[in-house]
Write an enzyme that holds these catalytic residues in place. Sequence first.
Site, mmCIF file in Angstrom:
data_model
loop_
_atom_site.group_PDB
_atom_site.id
_atom_site.type_symbol
_atom_site.label_atom_id
_atom_site.label_comp_id
_atom_site.label_asym_id
_atom_site.label_seq_id
_atom_site.Cartn_x
_atom_site.Cartn_y
_atom_site.Cartn_z
ATOM 1 N N ARG A 132 0.788 -1.232 0.173
ATOM 2 C CA ARG A 132 0.035 0.044 -0.083
ATOM 3 C C ARG A 132 0.823 1.269 -0.042
ATOM 4 O O ARG A 132 0.420 2.257 0.260
ATOM 5 C CB ARG A 132 -1.057 0.185 1.163
ATOM 6 C CG ARG A 132 -2.055 -1.319 1.203
ATOM 7 C CD ARG A 132 -3.407 -0.584 1.704
ATOM 8 N NE ARG A 132 -4.357 -1.705 1.367
ATOM 9 C CZ ARG A 132 -4.540 -2.674 2.298
ATOM 10 N NH1 ARG A 132 -4.025 -2.794 3.456
ATOM 11 N NH2 ARG A 132 -5.726 -3.511 1.851
ATOM 12 N N LYS A 154 4.667 11.951 -10.631
ATOM 13 C CA LYS A 154 3.710 11.424 -11.526
ATOM 14 C C LYS A 154 4.306 10.040 -11.861
ATOM 15 O O LYS A 154 5.413 9.850 -12.420
ATOM 16 C CB LYS A 154 3.483 11.999 -12.894
ATOM 17 C CG LYS A 154 2.567 13.115 -12.790
ATOM 18 C CD LYS A 154 2.145 13.567 -14.165
ATOM 19 C CE LYS A 154 1.055 14.662 -14.118
ATOM 20 N NZ LYS A 154 0.932 15.170 -15.558
ATOM 21 N N GLU A 248 -2.555 17.881 -10.561
ATOM 22 C CA GLU A 248 -2.986 18.589 -11.926
ATOM 23 C C GLU A 248 -4.662 18.837 -11.887
ATOM 24 O O GLU A 248 -5.223 18.433 -12.756
ATOM 25 C CB GLU A 248 -2.781 17.463 -13.081
ATOM 26 C CG GLU A 248 -2.551 18.073 -14.392
ATOM 27 C CD GLU A 248 -1.849 17.359 -15.211
ATOM 28 O OE1 GLU A 248 -0.635 16.902 -15.186
ATOM 29 O OE2 GLU A 248 -2.602 17.246 -16.390
ATOM 30 N N ARG A 252 -0.845 22.950 -13.687
ATOM 31 C CA ARG A 252 0.227 21.818 -13.847
ATOM 32 C C ARG A 252 -0.144 21.151 -15.255
ATOM 33 O O ARG A 252 0.697 20.688 -15.952
ATOM 34 C CB ARG A 252 0.100 20.641 -12.824
ATOM 35 C CG ARG A 252 1.143 19.467 -13.050
ATOM 36 C CD ARG A 252 1.052 18.594 -11.992
ATOM 37 N NE ARG A 252 2.156 17.933 -12.281
ATOM 38 C CZ ARG A 252 2.652 16.840 -11.327
ATOM 39 N NH1 ARG A 252 2.662 16.783 -10.229
ATOM 40 N NH2 ARG A 252 3.948 15.881 -12.007
ATOM 41 N N ASN A 256 1.901 19.927 -20.101
ATOM 42 C CA ASN A 256 1.698 19.151 -21.116
ATOM 43 C C ASN A 256 1.695 19.735 -22.448
ATOM 44 O O ASN A 256 1.095 19.135 -23.429
ATOM 45 C CB ASN A 256 0.094 18.853 -20.848
ATOM 46 C CG ASN A 256 -0.023 17.264 -20.339
ATOM 47 O OD1 ASN A 256 0.039 16.378 -21.109
ATOM 48 N ND2 ASN A 256 -0.078 16.981 -19.108
ATOM 49 N N HIS A 277 9.721 9.270 -27.003
ATOM 50 C CA HIS A 277 8.920 10.294 -26.237
ATOM 51 C C HIS A 277 9.219 11.737 -26.717
ATOM 52 O O HIS A 277 8.323 12.520 -27.261
ATOM 53 C CB HIS A 277 9.073 10.022 -24.783
ATOM 54 C CG HIS A 277 8.057 10.962 -23.947
ATOM 55 N ND1 HIS A 277 6.617 10.840 -23.962
ATOM 56 C CD2 HIS A 277 8.534 11.982 -23.375
ATOM 57 C CE1 HIS A 277 6.096 11.938 -23.157
ATOM 58 N NE2 HIS A 277 7.176 12.514 -22.779
HETATM 59 N N1 LIG Z 1 6.416 11.126 -14.719
HETATM 60 C C1 LIG Z 1 6.435 12.205 -15.329
HETATM 61 O O1 LIG Z 1 6.210 13.450 -15.011
HETATM 62 C C2 LIG Z 1 7.028 12.247 -16.750
HETATM 63 C C3 LIG Z 1 7.528 13.191 -17.626
HETATM 64 C C4 LIG Z 1 8.100 13.245 -18.748
HETATM 65 C C5 LIG Z 1 8.172 11.829 -19.355
HETATM 66 N N2 LIG Z 1 7.923 10.638 -18.759
HETATM 67 C C6 LIG Z 1 8.206 9.662 -19.339
HETATM 68 O O2 LIG Z 1 9.429 9.297 -19.312
HETATM 69 C C7 LIG Z 1 9.740 8.185 -20.450
HETATM 70 C C8 LIG Z 1 10.742 8.617 -21.130
HETATM 71 O O3 LIG Z 1 11.909 8.940 -20.457
HETATM 72 P P1 LIG Z 1 13.248 8.482 -20.847
HETATM 73 O O4 LIG Z 1 13.524 9.277 -22.183
HETATM 74 O O5 LIG Z 1 14.379 8.796 -19.863
HETATM 75 O O6 LIG Z 1 13.333 7.195 -21.566
HETATM 76 P P2 LIG Z 1 14.017 5.653 -21.047
HETATM 77 O O7 LIG Z 1 14.040 5.340 -19.688
HETATM 78 O O8 LIG Z 1 13.344 4.569 -21.702
HETATM 79 O O9 LIG Z 1 15.664 6.062 -21.408
HETATM 80 C C9 LIG Z 1 15.940 6.236 -22.766
HETATM 81 C C10 LIG Z 1 17.222 5.064 -23.262
HETATM 82 O O10 LIG Z 1 18.204 5.476 -22.767
HETATM 83 C C11 LIG Z 1 18.786 4.512 -22.158
HETATM 84 N N3 LIG Z 1 19.734 5.256 -20.990
HETATM 85 C C12 LIG Z 1 19.064 5.549 -19.745
HETATM 86 N N4 LIG Z 1 20.018 6.141 -18.953
HETATM 87 C C13 LIG Z 1 21.174 5.945 -19.916
HETATM 88 C C14 LIG Z 1 22.536 6.465 -19.747
HETATM 89 N N5 LIG Z 1 22.839 7.119 -18.662
HETATM 90 N N6 LIG Z 1 23.584 6.154 -20.494
HETATM 91 C C15 LIG Z 1 23.318 5.297 -21.856
HETATM 92 N N7 LIG Z 1 21.988 5.022 -21.979
HETATM 93 C C16 LIG Z 1 20.885 5.093 -21.049
HETATM 94 C C17 LIG Z 1 17.814 3.587 -21.630
HETATM 95 O O11 LIG Z 1 18.265 2.150 -21.758
HETATM 96 C C18 LIG Z 1 16.733 3.779 -22.832
HETATM 97 O O12 LIG Z 1 17.161 3.015 -23.973
HETATM 98 C C19 LIG Z 1 8.310 8.146 -21.297
HETATM 99 O O13 LIG Z 1 7.969 7.036 -20.814
HETATM 100 C C20 LIG Z 1 7.520 9.317 -20.780
HETATM 101 O O14 LIG Z 1 6.022 9.144 -20.686
HETATM 102 C C21 LIG Z 1 7.297 10.943 -17.571
#
Ligand SMILES: NC(=O)c1ccc[n+]([C@@H]2O[C@H](COP(=O)([O-])OP(=O)(O)OC[C@H]3O[C@@H](n4cnc5c(N)ncnc54)[C@H](O)[C@@H]3O)[C@@H](O)[C@H]2O)c1
Length: 376
Positions: A132, A154, A248, A252, A256, A277
């Site tokens: 939980r 989030k 949100e 917030r 977006n 993304h």
């Molecule tokens: N929670 C939120 O408020 C919020 C906000 C924006 C985006 N997101 C989410 O975040 C996600 C995208 O995040 P992301 O772009 O970090 O994606 P990710 O975590 O998939 O990382 C991108 C790529 O980089 C690689 N990687 C990570 N760190 C590395 C490093 N230091 N060196 C080499 N390779 C590395 C990973 O293996 C992956 O292939 C999406 O799912 C999106 O919806 C969430």
Amino acid sequence: MKSEIIKVTFSNKVDNLSYPIFVGANLIYNCEKILKKFIHNKKIILIHDKVFYKKNEINESFVAFINLIEKFTSSVNLIGISGGDKTKNISELNHIIEKSLSFEIDRDSIVIAFGGGVIGDIAGFAASILLRGINYIQIPTTLLSQVDSSVGGKTGINSRKSKNLIGSFHQPLAVIIDINLLNTLPKREFLAGLVEVIKYGLIKDDKFFHYVEENYKQILKYDQSSLKEIIIKSCKIKSEIIKNDEKENGQRALLNLGHTFGHAIESFGKYDGTIIHGEAISIGICLAFKLSNKMGFCSLIETTRVINLLKNLKLPTSFLDLSISITTSKMLEKFKYDKKNKNNQLTFILNERIGKSFIKNNMDVNVLTKFLDEEI
Ligand SMILES: NC(=O)c1ccc[n+]([C@@H]2O[C@H](COP(=O)([O-])OP(=O)(O)OC[C@H]3O[C@@H](n4cnc5c(N)ncnc54)[C@H](O)[C@@H]3O)[C@@H](O)[C@H]2O)c1
């Protein structure tokens, strides 16, 4: 380089919730003092991107981090998962939950998410439902996660219908941002993260947008001081926006900008890496500005300036840059799942100018249809 602390606070919380974001270089090697306060003698579930722990290729910083925390925690239990949005699904979540339980965790156990936004989102969500709800710490390793996803609580996974439809708000205990972790990040991922940086300038701070316009060549060289500047500024803008709106219900939603279009586009890519993304958000931002211009809210000069910066960064800026087949009706269908919608009315984030976004409720579907027909 001196590390800096940004405090995230939520004004509407009865319990006055706040947590620190530490930003610096090589923090991973020097975070004992910071972390001891949160994880001393506790059982750790370290949910990490597999990219840091492959058979013949083990990341030095990651191993140093494990060795460090093993000294003052009761145990460190590893769960490796793949980066990339394909991982943000219910069966991966189930795997994390069952594996965490197999470590015989208790409510004092702590999840540490070590990876990009995908790892942070799914690990944070797992932490929010395990027993939980247990505490977690974010150690973001991509530019995108350092400037955006690790801050604000989030958490969640994707549904087959669209992005991030299953999740919770669960704030971390702390966020540790080590700029040097970005040294191994592929350029494509770095650029995708830069889109979210640009987004902050577009929403709220024209001077910040101008800074990125002027300094992007330096930033692309992973220059430490400009990186620190953009990461700190981004975290500060995000903290300021979410301060009065944790869940949100209002402002917030501005964060977006570009995401209604972007999430729809991303989901057509089936999360297989065809479009990532930040790239989808790059197109989404351009579309949001073009729509703002079409509807008479924003000038063509400002719209062109935004598109030009993203083009200079070699980011996709329109449907024409995509290899996926998308139609207006498919886009409209996806918009139905946008979390900003109320009473079946679509909500978009539009701009008056660079540095001033606003929430447009009750979007006219005819205007939107005509706009998409012209763009696709
Ligand atoms: N929670 C939120 O408020 C919020 C906000 C924006 C985006 N997101 C989410 O975040 C996600 C995208 O995040 P992301 O772009 O970090 O994606 P990710 O975590 O998939 O990382 C991108 C790529 O980089 C690689 N990687 C990570 N760190 C590395 C490093 N230091 N060196 C080499 N390779 C590395 C990973 O293996 C992956 O292939 C999406 O799912 C999106 O919806 C969430």
